[in-house]
Design a protein around this motif. Structure first.
Motif, PDB file in Angstrom:
ATOM      1  N   PRO A 274     -13.708 -65.471  52.244  1.00  0.00           N
ATOM      2  CA  PRO A 274     -14.072 -65.227  51.183  1.00  0.00           C
ATOM      3  C   PRO A 274     -13.318 -63.769  51.065  1.00  0.00           C
ATOM      4  N   ASP A 275     -13.166 -63.596  51.609  1.00  0.00           N
ATOM      5  CA  ASP A 275     -12.526 -61.468  51.585  1.00  0.00           C
ATOM      6  C   ASP A 275     -10.910 -61.543  52.089  1.00  0.00           C
ATOM      7  N   ALA A 276     -10.408 -62.744  51.455  1.00  0.00           N
ATOM      8  CA  ALA A 276      -8.164 -62.863  51.605  1.00  0.00           C
ATOM      9  C   ALA A 276      -8.392 -61.856  50.665  1.00  0.00           C
ATOM     10  N   ASP A 277      -8.346 -62.372  49.062  1.00  0.00           N
ATOM     11  CA  ASP A 277      -7.338 -60.909  48.484  1.00  0.00           C
ATOM     12  C   ASP A 277      -8.138 -59.509  48.533  1.00  0.00           C
ATOM     13  N   ASN A 278      -8.625 -58.786  49.990  1.00  0.00           N
ATOM     14  CA  ASN A 278      -9.348 -57.383  49.807  1.00  0.00           C
ATOM     15  C   ASN A 278      -8.044 -57.471  51.216  1.00  0.00           C
ATOM     16  N   TRP A 279      -7.692 -58.297  52.311  1.00  0.00           N
ATOM     17  CA  TRP A 279      -6.812 -58.192  53.149  1.00  0.00           C
ATOM     18  C   TRP A 279      -5.133 -58.747  53.665  1.00  0.00           C
ATOM     19  N   SER A 280      -5.215 -59.035  51.705  1.00  0.00           N
ATOM     20  CA  SER A 280      -3.685 -59.580  51.368  1.00  0.00           C
ATOM     21  C   SER A 280      -3.045 -58.889  51.488  1.00  0.00           C
ATOM     22  N   SER A 281      -2.707 -58.181  51.511  1.00  0.00           N
ATOM     23  CA  SER A 281      -1.568 -56.463  51.497  1.00  0.00           C
ATOM     24  C   SER A 281      -1.945 -55.306  52.853  1.00  0.00           C
ATOM     25  N   SER A 282      -2.705 -56.479  53.440  1.00  0.00           N
ATOM     26  CA  SER A 282      -3.101 -55.265  55.059  1.00  0.00           C
ATOM     27  C   SER A 282      -1.812 -55.595  55.931  1.00  0.00           C
ATOM     28  N   ALA A 283      -0.903 -55.054  57.123  1.00  0.00           N
ATOM     29  CA  ALA A 283      -0.355 -55.210  58.063  1.00  0.00           C
ATOM     30  C   ALA A 283      -1.306 -55.215  59.080  1.00  0.00           C
ATOM     31  N   GLY A 284      -0.842 -55.058  60.216  1.00  0.00           N
ATOM     32  CA  GLY A 284      -1.639 -55.392  61.778  1.00  0.00           C
ATOM     33  C   GLY A 284      -2.481 -56.346  61.936  1.00  0.00           C
ATOM     34  N   LYS A 285      -2.325 -57.207  61.350  1.00  0.00           N
ATOM     35  CA  LYS A 285      -4.163 -57.342  60.697  1.00  0.00           C
ATOM     36  C   LYS A 285      -3.995 -58.320  62.819  1.00  0.00           C
ATOM     37  N   PHE A 286      -2.992 -59.618  62.941  1.00  0.00           N
ATOM     38  CA  PHE A 286      -3.142 -60.105  63.925  1.00  0.00           C
ATOM     39  C   PHE A 286      -4.034 -59.626  65.174  1.00  0.00           C
ATOM     40  N   ASP A 287      -3.180 -58.093  65.453  1.00  0.00           N
ATOM     41  CA  ASP A 287      -3.598 -57.320  67.188  1.00  0.00           C
ATOM     42  C   ASP A 287      -4.777 -56.922  66.934  1.00  0.00           C
ATOM     43  N   GLN A 288      -5.495 -56.504  65.695  1.00  0.00           N
ATOM     44  CA  GLN A 288      -6.698 -56.665  65.696  1.00  0.00           C
ATOM     45  C   GLN A 288      -7.650 -57.505  65.040  1.00  0.00           C
ATOM     46  N   HIS A 289      -7.385 -58.437  63.923  1.00  0.00           N
ATOM     47  CA  HIS A 289      -8.604 -59.202  64.076  1.00  0.00           C
ATOM     48  C   HIS A 289      -8.357 -60.768  64.370  1.00  0.00           C
ATOM     49  N   PHE A 290      -7.823 -60.937  65.098  1.00  0.00           N
ATOM     50  CA  PHE A 290      -6.661 -62.331  64.960  1.00  0.00           C
ATOM     51  C   PHE A 290      -7.893 -63.230  66.452  1.00  0.00           C
ATOM     52  N   SER A 291      -8.007 -64.644  66.286  1.00  0.00           N
ATOM     53  CA  SER A 291      -9.247 -64.636  66.408  1.00  0.00           C
ATOM     54  C   SER A 291      -8.454 -66.226  67.072  1.00  0.00           C
ATOM     55  N   GLU A 292      -9.045 -66.064  68.556  1.00  0.00           N
ATOM     56  CA  GLU A 292      -8.954 -68.154  69.135  1.00  0.00           C
ATOM     57  C   GLU A 292      -9.249 -69.268  69.071  1.00  0.00           C
TER      58      GLU A 292
END
Length: 113
Positions: free
Chosen positions: A89-107
């Motif tokens: 739902p909030d993909a457009d808000n995150w689309s240009s963010s960097a470094g998301k894996f380290d902070q937001h990745f879910s297993e």
């Protein structure tokens, strides 16, 4: 040279790539997709379909070994996805963010199809 899904997919999970994959090698996590490197036939049709440019050949990916390992590991744990779904739902808000894996990745796995 398999393709890999990288950081830009986290918290977006656009699935345009899934729809064009001729061998159904995408797997779905809670907040990103991965490609099974042993199933990928290196056709490249998925790469231009990703609106956030999260898919690259493993040879062109920065930290290629890291991304190859992540894609391999989670493609063996998460369900296969074969149909396009709505992005998060909030993909457009995150689309240009960097470094998301380290902070937001879910297993956690996604629902698959």
């Amino acid at each position: 040279m398999p393709y890999v899904v990288m950081d830009a997919c986290v918290k977006c999970k656009y699935t345009d790539c899934v729809e064009v994959c001729p061998v159904d090698c995408f797997y779905e996590g809670e907040n990103m997709l991965v490609i099974h490197p042993d199933e990928c036939i290196d056709c490249g049709v998925c790469e231009p379909e990703c609106p956030v440019e999260a898919i690259k050949p493993d040879t062109d990916a920065e930290d290629s070994e890291k991304w190859l390992d992540i894609n391999r590991k989670y493609s063996e744990l998460w369900p296969n996805i074969t149909r396009k779904k709505d992005p998060l739902p909030d993909a457009d808000n995150w689309s240009s963010s960097a470094g998301k894996f380290d902070q937001h990745f879910s297993e956690n796995p996604g629902e698959g199809t």
